[in-house]
Design a protein around this motif. Structure first.
Motif, PDB file in Angstrom:
ATOM      1  N   ARG B 209       0.985  -1.231   0.337  1.00 57.29           N
ATOM      2  CA  ARG B 209       0.339   0.026   0.281  1.00 57.29           C
ATOM      3  C   ARG B 209       0.396   1.389  -0.284  1.00 57.29           C
ATOM      4  O   ARG B 209       0.484   1.762  -0.312  1.00 57.29           O
ATOM      5  CB  ARG B 209      -0.996   0.401   1.544  1.00 57.29           C
ATOM      6  CG  ARG B 209      -1.738  -1.095   1.131  1.00 57.29           C
ATOM      7  CD  ARG B 209      -2.257  -0.871   2.353  1.00 57.29           C
ATOM      8  NE  ARG B 209      -1.733  -1.498   3.121  1.00 57.29           N
ATOM      9  CZ  ARG B 209      -1.958  -1.811   5.104  1.00 57.29           C
ATOM     10  NH1 ARG B 209      -3.338  -0.923   5.479  1.00 57.29           N
ATOM     11  NH2 ARG B 209      -1.320  -2.561   5.877  1.00 57.29           N
ATOM     12  N   PRO B 211       2.868   3.987  -1.332  1.00 63.40           N
ATOM     13  CA  PRO B 211       3.287   4.825  -2.324  1.00 63.40           C
ATOM     14  C   PRO B 211       5.075   4.698  -2.805  1.00 63.40           C
ATOM     15  O   PRO B 211       5.249   4.144  -3.901  1.00 63.40           O
ATOM     16  CB  PRO B 211       2.631   5.762  -2.592  1.00 63.40           C
ATOM     17  CG  PRO B 211       1.874   6.010  -1.325  1.00 63.40           C
ATOM     18  CD  PRO B 211       1.846   5.459   0.038  1.00 63.40           C
ATOM     19  N   GLN B 547      -0.813  10.711  -1.465  1.00 65.08           N
ATOM     20  CA  GLN B 547      -1.801   9.918  -2.182  1.00 65.08           C
ATOM     21  C   GLN B 547      -2.654   9.492  -1.215  1.00 65.08           C
ATOM     22  O   GLN B 547      -4.041   8.323  -1.563  1.00 65.08           O
ATOM     23  CB  GLN B 547      -0.049   8.918  -3.103  1.00 65.08           C
ATOM     24  CG  GLN B 547       0.133   8.674  -3.874  1.00 65.08           C
ATOM     25  CD  GLN B 547       0.918   7.906  -3.815  1.00 65.08           C
ATOM     26  OE1 GLN B 547       0.822   7.283  -4.836  1.00 65.08           O
ATOM     27  NE2 GLN B 547       1.987   8.471  -6.010  1.00 65.08           N
ATOM     28  N   PHE B 548      -1.895   8.816   0.125  1.00 63.78           N
ATOM     29  CA  PHE B 548      -2.862   8.573   1.462  1.00 63.78           C
ATOM     30  C   PHE B 548      -3.979   8.894   1.530  1.00 63.78           C
ATOM     31  O   PHE B 548      -5.464   8.429   2.059  1.00 63.78           O
ATOM     32  CB  PHE B 548      -2.511   8.326   2.152  1.00 63.78           C
ATOM     33  CG  PHE B 548      -1.229   6.933   2.935  1.00 63.78           C
ATOM     34  CD1 PHE B 548      -2.097   6.309   2.463  1.00 63.78           C
ATOM     35  CD2 PHE B 548       0.134   7.321   2.854  1.00 63.78           C
ATOM     36  CE1 PHE B 548      -1.365   4.269   2.279  1.00 63.78           C
ATOM     37  CE2 PHE B 548       0.945   5.085   2.709  1.00 63.78           C
ATOM     38  CZ  PHE B 548       0.343   4.199   2.743  1.00 63.78           C
ATOM     39  N   ILE B 551      -6.276   9.126  -2.242  1.00 61.96           N
ATOM     40  CA  ILE B 551      -6.375   7.649  -3.831  1.00 61.96           C
ATOM     41  C   ILE B 551      -7.327   6.814  -2.296  1.00 61.96           C
ATOM     42  O   ILE B 551      -6.812   6.274  -1.647  1.00 61.96           O
ATOM     43  CB  ILE B 551      -5.416   7.229  -3.979  1.00 61.96           C
ATOM     44  CG1 ILE B 551      -4.507   7.514  -4.569  1.00 61.96           C
ATOM     45  CG2 ILE B 551      -5.945   5.520  -4.172  1.00 61.96           C
ATOM     46  CD1 ILE B 551      -3.273   6.903  -5.257  1.00 61.96           C
ATOM     47  N   LEU B 554      -6.705   3.403  -0.093  1.00 57.76           N
ATOM     48  CA  LEU B 554      -5.300   2.711  -0.649  1.00 57.76           C
ATOM     49  C   LEU B 554      -5.420   2.390   1.340  1.00 57.76           C
ATOM     50  O   LEU B 554      -4.349   1.530   1.592  1.00 57.76           O
ATOM     51  CB  LEU B 554      -5.018   3.752  -0.886  1.00 57.76           C
ATOM     52  CG  LEU B 554      -3.534   3.391  -0.576  1.00 57.76           C
ATOM     53  CD1 LEU B 554      -2.904   2.688  -1.765  1.00 57.76           C
ATOM     54  CD2 LEU B 554      -2.459   4.559  -1.538  1.00 57.76           C
ATOM     55  N   LYS B 555      -5.656   3.359   2.183  1.00 60.38           N
ATOM     56  CA  LYS B 555      -4.884   3.319   3.691  1.00 60.38           C
ATOM     57  C   LYS B 555      -5.848   1.895   4.108  1.00 60.38           C
ATOM     58  O   LYS B 555      -5.044   1.278   4.576  1.00 60.38           O
ATOM     59  CB  LYS B 555      -5.026   4.207   3.680  1.00 60.38           C
ATOM     60  CG  LYS B 555      -4.531   5.166   5.218  1.00 60.38           C
ATOM     61  CD  LYS B 555      -5.016   5.681   6.394  1.00 60.38           C
ATOM     62  CE  LYS B 555      -4.485   6.853   5.422  1.00 60.38           C
ATOM     63  NZ  LYS B 555      -5.586   7.737   6.307  1.00 60.38           N
ATOM     64  N   ILE B 561      -6.813  -1.343  -5.300  1.00 58.06           N
ATOM     65  CA  ILE B 561      -5.950  -0.463  -5.442  1.00 58.06           C
ATOM     66  C   ILE B 561      -4.394  -0.193  -5.218  1.00 58.06           C
ATOM     67  O   ILE B 561      -3.905  -0.980  -4.474  1.00 58.06           O
ATOM     68  CB  ILE B 561      -6.942   0.466  -4.448  1.00 58.06           C
ATOM     69  CG1 ILE B 561      -8.748   0.160  -3.885  1.00 58.06           C
ATOM     70  CG2 ILE B 561      -6.214   1.606  -3.590  1.00 58.06           C
ATOM     71  CD1 ILE B 561      -8.578   1.422  -5.177  1.00 58.06           C
ATOM     72  N   VAL B 562      -3.839   0.268  -6.324  1.00 54.86           N
ATOM     73  CA  VAL B 562      -2.713   0.775  -6.531  1.00 54.86           C
ATOM     74  C   VAL B 562      -2.188   1.842  -6.630  1.00 54.86           C
ATOM     75  O   VAL B 562      -2.468   2.699  -6.993  1.00 54.86           O
ATOM     76  CB  VAL B 562      -2.388  -0.316  -7.309  1.00 54.86           C
ATOM     77  CG1 VAL B 562      -1.088   0.123  -7.884  1.00 54.86           C
ATOM     78  CG2 VAL B 562      -3.029  -1.677  -7.759  1.00 54.86           C
ATOM     79  N   PRO B 563      -1.258   1.690  -5.478  1.00 54.51           N
ATOM     80  CA  PRO B 563      -0.617   3.517  -5.502  1.00 54.51           C
ATOM     81  C   PRO B 563       0.221   3.642  -6.054  1.00 54.51           C
ATOM     82  O   PRO B 563       0.504   3.056  -7.567  1.00 54.51           O
ATOM     83  CB  PRO B 563       0.140   3.328  -4.524  1.00 54.51           C
ATOM     84  CG  PRO B 563       0.460   1.968  -3.849  1.00 54.51           C
ATOM     85  CD  PRO B 563      -0.858   1.550  -4.340  1.00 54.51           C
TER      86      PRO B 563
END
Lengths: 693, 693
Positions: B209, B211, B547-548, B551, B554-555, B561-563
């Motif tokens: 997870r 990035p 990103q966290f 997106i 993601l967390k 779900i890909v960073p």
């Protein structure tokens, strides 16, 4: 007998007179608060406990070293004249006693001045500043007056260069242990008090509930006042001695006493300029305490330039010598200013480190260390340029003049040392005053004033440390020359069949061997000191925890519940004395090993390596330590979330790491380099006669 | 044409053959897990992105430097023969290309081997070890084969010492940037991934997870594999070149080609011994991966001693030369063992630091740095003793032999470099395999195995780094001699009316000036690199946070779900390339400044100062970094509260500080010293003709 002895003695006594007058002035200042008096007396007691134990131990060291000197130096007692050996021993013991007295005077006055500064702060910042600064000045005058007096007496009574080196070695060896021991003590107490108090329990700095709080204040005195005084006494004596050793050999070659007189003239005028600067130091209508301190430093500098210029003209001294001294003075100021650039929160480095603290303490450390490494360049290039300049400006006068030029640059740089010490000792006094104000409940206004005084002390400290390291650098370069002179004198005197030394060639593998080994000594020396701090801090933290756990009502601050302050002082004292011995002996023993294995050429390389990494590490540690300290203060002033924020916590870690850097290891390296250089010079004939290579 | 060319070429090609065979063997190993393949291809892509951008930029540097060489070196093109300048330029470009190819090969195989190591770990530790080790060996063989081939071709085709130095400079200049750039990238990614992942969010290392997790793996490859390969290629070429430059001048004096042949014989046998050692490396029934790695190193060492002994006997080489090489070899092993003492968790330093971590991160840092400073002593004394020993053992053979002895000690120390690189490249491969196993959900048993392999890599790393730094130290000492030789050859060739250099005397103020300035360069250079890491890490941390935050899912780790991994790789790449330029140019520009201001004597001092503090800082940084890393691992193994405890948090701070120490700044200093030494040798005639002093 040279006519210069009389003015030398007169000006030294004038300095003592000024110190005494300032002391009386301080004692006359009111001190009414009973709580402060009580705590002040705890601190005074702690100081005395530490110094008594330390000097007792050093007495044994002095006894052993003195006996060895008596038997072996300058020649084996059965080979040369007994009188020479006795004089040398007396000079050595003399050096240690002068150094000890300077430390004791400084510490006694500091403990009187700190209480009165806190009290004076009730009336405003100006009177408080004056008490703090004058407290520092007593130390400044005692140290510089003492070094001029001591050097004059030894020079005129004994009159040979070995005795001077012996006196200087006495001062250095004591300074090595005083600075290292005091440095370990002060940071052990500081870190332990902070770790448990500020970090764990979240109680304010200087909270009287904290069992290590008195030890912390004692540390300021024994480390920053007594230790620093011994350190600068040592630098000042060493720079004068190195210059005089060169001057004697020049006078010998040219058959007069012109050069030795010149050295004394420049030293005397430096002391005079500092005295005038001190008398005029006070806060004006505009500007804070920092500008008051800086202003008096610059006044002293200008005054010195003018006075020595006049003397050069009147006494018909060669203007090139004046030039060399001025190069030292100017470069000293430049080094101070660049140190300021890296440690003052008005500039980028401190701000970047504070900013980085938002991402955690690891980045505080990495960025602070990086700036610390960057900061070595301007100072070392400054030292390099001043050494080269001073050499070249005097070189046309004839052989050996170049090295004399470097030693005169060191004398020039250290000329205003009286002022430097006053500024430097001002720091711990107002720091202590802040603590007393907190513990005596003098209220927020007083705390704000003492905070401002304290912060000025921190800012100015960077400049004075830069100065001190720069001067030490030049001095040890000159001592390298003195070492070569000593070796060649031995060769000539004893009619040995070895060629005279013309230098130390790095392509010579024996020199290179010494170079590599010498380079490791400052690193190992400072590591041992820092490990000592870490080890002792763990013990003291344990003791603080014990007291908070076992003494009922302490944590809650119940009336009448007092922690056992003396337990922490004891742990600090015993630990510091235990840890400083291996570090101090290591430096001396390795010098002897290299000398007896590799001989004088290896020692030439050894001293060079020692100087280079010594300067590098001393500058790195002093500057990065100062930077972290001010980075933390910058955040505490309300930036990046202010006190209690994550950035602040990270900055506290940086400050804690910086503490042993800037107050234990960094400044001790100075002394370590000087001691090693002097040991080498003193032992030169033995290394020449009895080495493997 | 010397007969030794043929065996040189044969053995180089044999090494390439072995590399190719190992590569095919690795490619034959199964790789079935789709998830791992996918992630592996991300990593491969990231690697290529970085290297492409880096080499593109370096192409411009090479173009500029090549043009300058063409015009100015070895003589101005309008003064000397054009052919010489063309050959020198070709040699230079050749050096850069060889270095680049070695990096690319190593990285390509690393990205194939890491996936297959993870896969093989499903079958057990022994097959996994073999894949990881053989992956490293491809790199080892490519680097050592390449350096022998390159040096042989340049030597036999061009046949003068300037061309050799040009080739070496090509390798060094590329290594400087590759090591520094890769080093900045790898630690930017590592620190950022850890700060947000492990510290803030508490998710495991290598969690997909995160990035920055791919960037972290890319960093291992571009920094530790490609960068390290370039670094050791450079050291190996430099040590051979320095020895050959000395050998040429000895052969010239004595009119044969005995000494150059000897250098090649010793280099060839080192490569042969490494090849045999590699083939026999595998985990036995008893003992873990660490002992397998160590065992094969010791086998190689013994084999080398035996083979060269035999050759010395058969070819009638002077036994003193054999002795010098053996001194290097033995001291290399000793330096490795003492590094181990300071960085292995079986010994006191790591345990003390882990213990200190219980009192907070400040004490982790202070104690770790202290041991780091202590650790420099045995290694530097080792280098000092080996240099002195090698000099003295060859000195009786005649003038100039002493320095040749030092260069042969360096050749001896680097003889087993093929083995060293294999061990060193093994580290990042199994580290990556661990990451892939985690991301590919291969289960706990596989993770345990890759953890054990990884830990062996870390332990062995300290030994190999000690070796590399020691060898670099001896090489640059020899290069100092090469510099003097070059200057004197210019004086003779041009019939200049200046006296020949006999050495560099530290009492000469110009030399001392250079000494002080040179001493600051490694400090400033490493500071710039570390500041670069700090600066970039802050940017990357911001991107990870973004990103966290932005997106969705993601967390929480929602399926599918890909960073945006590539964003982090881009930040790392651009940042690293931007930061490495000032650091790299600084080192070169200061050398030119000092040379054109102070002339050749100042440069002699400058190189010496640079060597001394360079070695000190490189050892300090490598060892303290390794120590913190292993201290953290020691706590993670369940001591002092294990993972998640306060001690662990403090140890993580230490590890994070140590990361740029041991993987960015420390190992780059090696290359920096070599580059500066080579620049000085190449520019020697210009410094001689056009300097201020």
């Amino acid at each position: 007998m040279n006519w210069i002895l009389l003015p030398s003695l007169m000006v030294s006594f004038l300095a003592f007179g000024l110190a005494f007058w300032l002391l009386l002035w301080i004692k006359r200042q009111p001190q009414e608060n009973i709580r402060i008096r009580e705590i002040g007396s705890y601190i005074k007691q702690g100081d005395r406990t530490f110094l008594k134990k330390e000097y007792k131990m050093l007495m044994w060291f002095t006894l052993v070293a003195g006996t060895l000197i008596l038997i072996f130096l300058p020649k084996f007692i059965w080979e040369g004249s007994i009188v020479d050996n006795v004089w040398m021993t007396v000079s050595y013991v003399f050096g240690t006693i002068f150094s000890a007295i300077a430390g004791i005077i400084g510490m006694e006055v500091a403990t009187s001045a700190n209480m009165r500064t806190a009290e004076a702060a009730k009336k405003g910042i100006k009177p408080a500043f004056l008490v703090g600064f004058r407290g520092g000045s007593v130390m400044g005058m005692a140290v510089v007056g003492g070094s001029l007096l001591g050097v004059s007496l030894v020079f005129f009574l004994v009159g040979n260069s070995e005795a001077l080196l012996g006196f200087s070695f006495g001062a250095s060896s004591l300074a090595l242990f005083a600075k290292a021991g005091g440095g370990i003590f002060t940071k052990t107490a500081d870190i332990s008090a902070d770790l448990v108090g500020k970090v764990e329990l979240g109680i304010p700095e200087d909270d009287p509930r904290n069992p290590a709080v008195i030890a912390d204040n004692v540390g300021d005195n024994v480390g920053d006042v007594a230790g620093m005084g011994a350190d600068l006494f040592d630098s000042n004596v060493a720079s004068m001695s190195a210059a005089l050793v060169m001057a004697i050999s020049l006078d010998g070659v040219y058959g007069n006493s012109k050069h030795t007189t010149t050295v004394f003239v420049f030293a005397i005028l430096g002391l005079l300029a500092s005295m005038i600067g001190i008398l005029f130091a006070r806060m004006g209508k505009k500007g804070g305490p920092t500008s008051a301190l800086n202003k008096s430093t610059y006044i002293t500098t200008l005054l010195y330039a003018a006075l020595t210029g006049l003397a050069t003209y009147l006494l018909n001294i060669n203007w090139r010598i004046y030039g060399a001294a001025m190069i030292g003075l100017v470069v000293g100021v430049i080094i101070g200013i660049t140190s300021d650039l890296f440690t003052n929160d008005r500039h980028k480095p401190v701000r970047t480190v504070a900013e980085a603290s938002k991402s955690g303490s690891a980045l505080t450390i990495i960025s602070g260390m990086s700036y610390g490494f960057l900061s070595v360049m301007p100072s070392m290039v400054g030292i390099a340029v001043s050494a080269l300049g001073a050499y070249l400006i005097l070189d046309p006068l004839g052989p050996f003049y170049g090295m004399f030029g470097i030693s005169m640059a060191a004398v020039g740089m250290l000329s205003i040392v009286g002022m430097i010490i006053s500024n430097d000792a001002y720091g711990p006094i107002v720091d202590n005053a802040r603590g007393l104000a907190e513990m005596g409940n003098l209220g927020h206004e007083v705390l704000d004033i003492t905070d401002e005084l304290d912060s000025a002390g921190n800012t100015v400290k960077a400049v004075t440390k830069g100065f001190a390291i720069g001067a030490a650098g030049l001095t040890v370069i000159a001592l390298l020359g003195a070492f070569m002179t000593e070796v060649n004198m031995t060769i000539v005197e004893r009619g040995l069949s070895v060629p005279l030394l013309t230098g130390f060639d790095v392509i010579d593998p024996v020199v290179f061997f010494g170079l590599l080994v010498g380079a490791t000594v400052p690193a190992v020396f400072s590591a041992l000191l820092m490990l000592g701090v870490g080890k002792n801090a763990q013990k003291m933290v344990k003791e603080i925890h014990r007291q908070f756990d076992e003494i009922e009502g302490l944590k809650e601050g119940k009336d009448g519940i007092v922690p056992e302050y003396d337990k922490c002082i004891e742990i600090g004292t015993i630990g510091a004395l235990k840890e400083l011995i291996p570090a101090g002996l290591l430096a001396i023993v390795i010098t002897l090993l290299v000398g007896f294995i590799g001989g004088v050429r290896a020692i030439g390389g050894f001293l060079t390596g020692n100087i280079i990494t010594g300067l590098l590490l001393a500058l790195f540690m002093s500057n990065s330590g100062g930077l972290w300290d001010n980075g933390k203060k910058f955040i505490e002033a309300g930036n990046h979330g202010g006190k209690g924020s994550d950035a602040h916590k990270a900055a506290v870690v940086g400050d804690t790491v910086g503490d042993p850097f800037k107050d234990t290891a960094g400044p001790s390296i100075n002394t370590q380099i000087t001691v090693v250089s002097l040991v080498a010079s003193l032992m030169s004939s033995l290394f020449l006669l009895y080495s493997l290579f």
